[in-house]
Write an enzyme that holds these catalytic residues in place. Structure first.
Site, short mmCIF file in Angstrom:
data_model
loop_
_atom_site.label_atom_id
_atom_site.label_comp_id
_atom_site.label_asym_id
_atom_site.label_seq_id
_atom_site.Cartn_x
_atom_site.Cartn_y
_atom_site.Cartn_z
N CYS A 78 40.04 52.27 33.68
CA CYS A 78 39.89 51.97 32.24
C CYS A 78 39.41 50.57 31.91
O CYS A 78 38.37 50.40 31.28
CB CYS A 78 41.24 52.21 31.54
SG CYS A 78 41.82 53.90 31.60
N HIS A 132 41.34 48.42 26.80
CA HIS A 132 42.48 48.96 27.52
C HIS A 132 43.72 48.90 26.65
O HIS A 132 43.84 48.04 25.77
CB HIS A 132 42.69 48.19 28.83
CG HIS A 132 43.58 48.90 29.79
ND1 HIS A 132 43.47 50.24 30.02
CD2 HIS A 132 44.59 48.46 30.56
CE1 HIS A 132 44.39 50.59 30.91
NE2 HIS A 132 45.08 49.53 31.25
#
Length: 521
Positions: A78, A132
């Protein structure tokens, strides 16, 4: 492969590019932008040819837009993937190589996509996971990190939207485990809340899970934004199908578990090096999976468990699809659908038993290939597909061009707008990705950086030792080669084939030359 220039050069380039860009023409109506991230979404969608997936709303949107069939993430995890696509820079330039790396700390002057659009007359709003989870980057947005009101409790502000369950018994167990974990280390991923079962199927309304609740917030926010004079840029990040697969039971009921096929490539690639696979530590956080082995060990997951997990992933994808359908219907109702650029993307793929693994974090294409769908006002070639190579880092310059904003000169991606206009034209000849393998995750306990180049015929990977403190590669330790046409599931590493050494030498040279030598004519 990207040369590693000093960060101050990028800062200077960014500043010069922004200062040289013209402001929007006063009075000209610019399109809105709805920027939709779906976490951990591989191309498990009907429009991508998945015969199991039930995704009618995404498929319908694709029929009105462009579907990119060969899009690659720059990193299959991510934070680095999102840092790259949100800045238009590749990982060796952002220097965000793993989950804990924070681009805003590395370079406080970084200009992200929403920052850039804000400076060009857009009102920018963030709901859900765009950066994130625990790095929402409030600097990037005019309205950062909006959340449904019932999730604004003080003790949940550092908690991720993916960690909520319906069951009170699970919630109580989570709280106990979290308290124990925080005593061991007060700084933990998701603030220690990422524990619990790997799936849940409660018989509740869509809005009682986090994604459904924030979808309603997105509708209300769109209604408010529609009343503003300036165009909006909304980042909307859905948490599913990220673990845990906790979604309303009716989406589980869409599927017959026994009819969902298991992974066609259940083994680690033959002759793969010992550092190629991740340890599945993400799944190991969940109840009952604490003792699962490394994919490159004799460990094998039982078929019943594998089927439940794969069922949960598909159910989660269908849940998000239904939420998107509801959101689009609302946009049509309030009259903003036709003047909005809608872009849907996954940040990386996800293994569903592929290569004896569950999760992401490899250089294999099951983790690198992602869905990318774009629909925009007055678009030609609606419903078209392109199989030309594109990358997530291309989104920043592409949205600039679609919005009529000058593309910053420092972008390391390429606008794919010409490809939308001519889906069959020759485009990039390669995509570039990489992954930092940490000692605690590799089978041999050492640290590496793997650099990947994908062409239409081959996928080639080189592995180097890695100085993580200096951010520098060292000695080359190994390589992998996969035949993309005859072995798309990447089952056999053919790097040692004597008849392919010319191919290996060519791909190694092209990998060293990097993305600038792969640009379209």
């Amino acid at each position: 492969m990207i040369k590693q220039y000093p960060r101050f050069l990028f800062t200077i380039l960014v500043t010069l590019a922004i200062s040289s860009c013209k402001k929007p023409i006063q009075g000209k109506v610019k399109p809105n932008i709805l920027f939709i991230s779906i976490d951990d979404l591989r191309p498990t969608l009907g429009v991508y040819g998945d015969r199991v997936a039930i995704t009618p709303h995404i498929d319908q949107l694709a029929s009105e837009g462009m579907t990119f069939r060969k899009t690659f993430a720059q990193v299959a995890v991510c934070a680095p993937s999102r840092a790259s696509l949100m800045t238009g820079l590749r990982p060796d330039s952002t220097r965000v190589w793993h989950l804990g790396d924070k681009f805003r700390v590395i370079d406080p002057h970084t200009v992200t996509m929403p920052q850039f659009f804000s400076r060009h007359g857009y009102h920018t709003v963030n709901i859900g996971k765009i950066f994130h989870n625990y790095m929402p980057d409030s600097v990037s947005w005019d309205e950062p990190d909006l959340r449904p009101s019932r999730y604004l409790r003080k003790e949940w502000l550092d908690r991720d939207g993916e960690t909520f369950y319906i069951s009170e018994a699970i919630n109580n167990s989570q709280a106990i485990k979290r308290d124990s974990l925080l005593k061991l280390a007060p700084k933990r991923y998701a603030d220690g809340w990422n524990t619990g079962p790997a799936w849940e199927m409660a018989e509740v309304h869509d809005t009682l899970y986090y994604d459904g609740s924030q979808n309603e917030l997105a509708k209300r926010t769109l209604s408010r934004l529609a009343m503003r004079k300036e165009p909006f840029f909304m980042g909307l990040g859905y948490f599913r199908p990220h673990l845990p697969f906790a979604v309303p039971k009716k989406y589980w009921d869409l599927y017959d578990r026994d009819e969902i096929p298991l992974a066609p490539n259940p083994n680690v690639p033959q002759d793969a090096p010992g550092y190629t696979m991740n340890s599945m530590y993400e799944l190991r956080h969940y109840d009952g999976f604490n003792a699962i082995g490394h994919p490159q060990s004799p460990y094998r997951m039982g078929e019943d468990t594998a089927r439940i997990l794969k069922h949960g992933y598909y159910a989660s994808v269908s849940y998000v699809d239904a939420l998107l359908g509801s959101l689009i219907a609302h946009m049509k109702k309030i009259g903003i659908y036709e003047n909005t650029i809608i872009i849907i993307w996954g940040d990386h793929g996800w293994k569903l038993g592929d290569h004896n693994s569950w999760g992401k974090m490899t250089n294999y294409n099951i983790d690198l290939q992602v869905p990318l769908i774009v629909r925009y006002p007055n678009q030609k070639n609606r419903g078209a597909h392109t199989f030309e190579i594109t990358e997530l880092v291309d989104m920043f310059p592409s949205l600039c061009e679609l919005a009529g904003i000058e593309v910053p000169a420092y972008m390391q991606g390429t606008s794919f707008v010409p490809l939308i206009n001519e889906p069959d034209r020759t485009w990039k000849n390669a995509a570039f990705s990489q992954f930092h393998r940490r000692p605690q995750e590799s089978a041999d306990g050492k640290r590496y950086m793997g650099y990947s180049i994908n062409t239409k015929k081959y996928h080639y990977i080189e592995w180097y030792t890695w100085d993580h403190k200096m951010g520098l590669r060292g000695e080359k330790k190994g390589a992998e080669l996969y035949d993309a046409q005859n072995d798309p599931n990447e089952t056999v590493n053919i790097i040692a084939d004597s008849q392919l050494q010319g191919v290996v030498a060519d791909l190694s040279k092209r990998l060293e030359q990097g993305w600038r030598h792969a640009l379209p004519n």
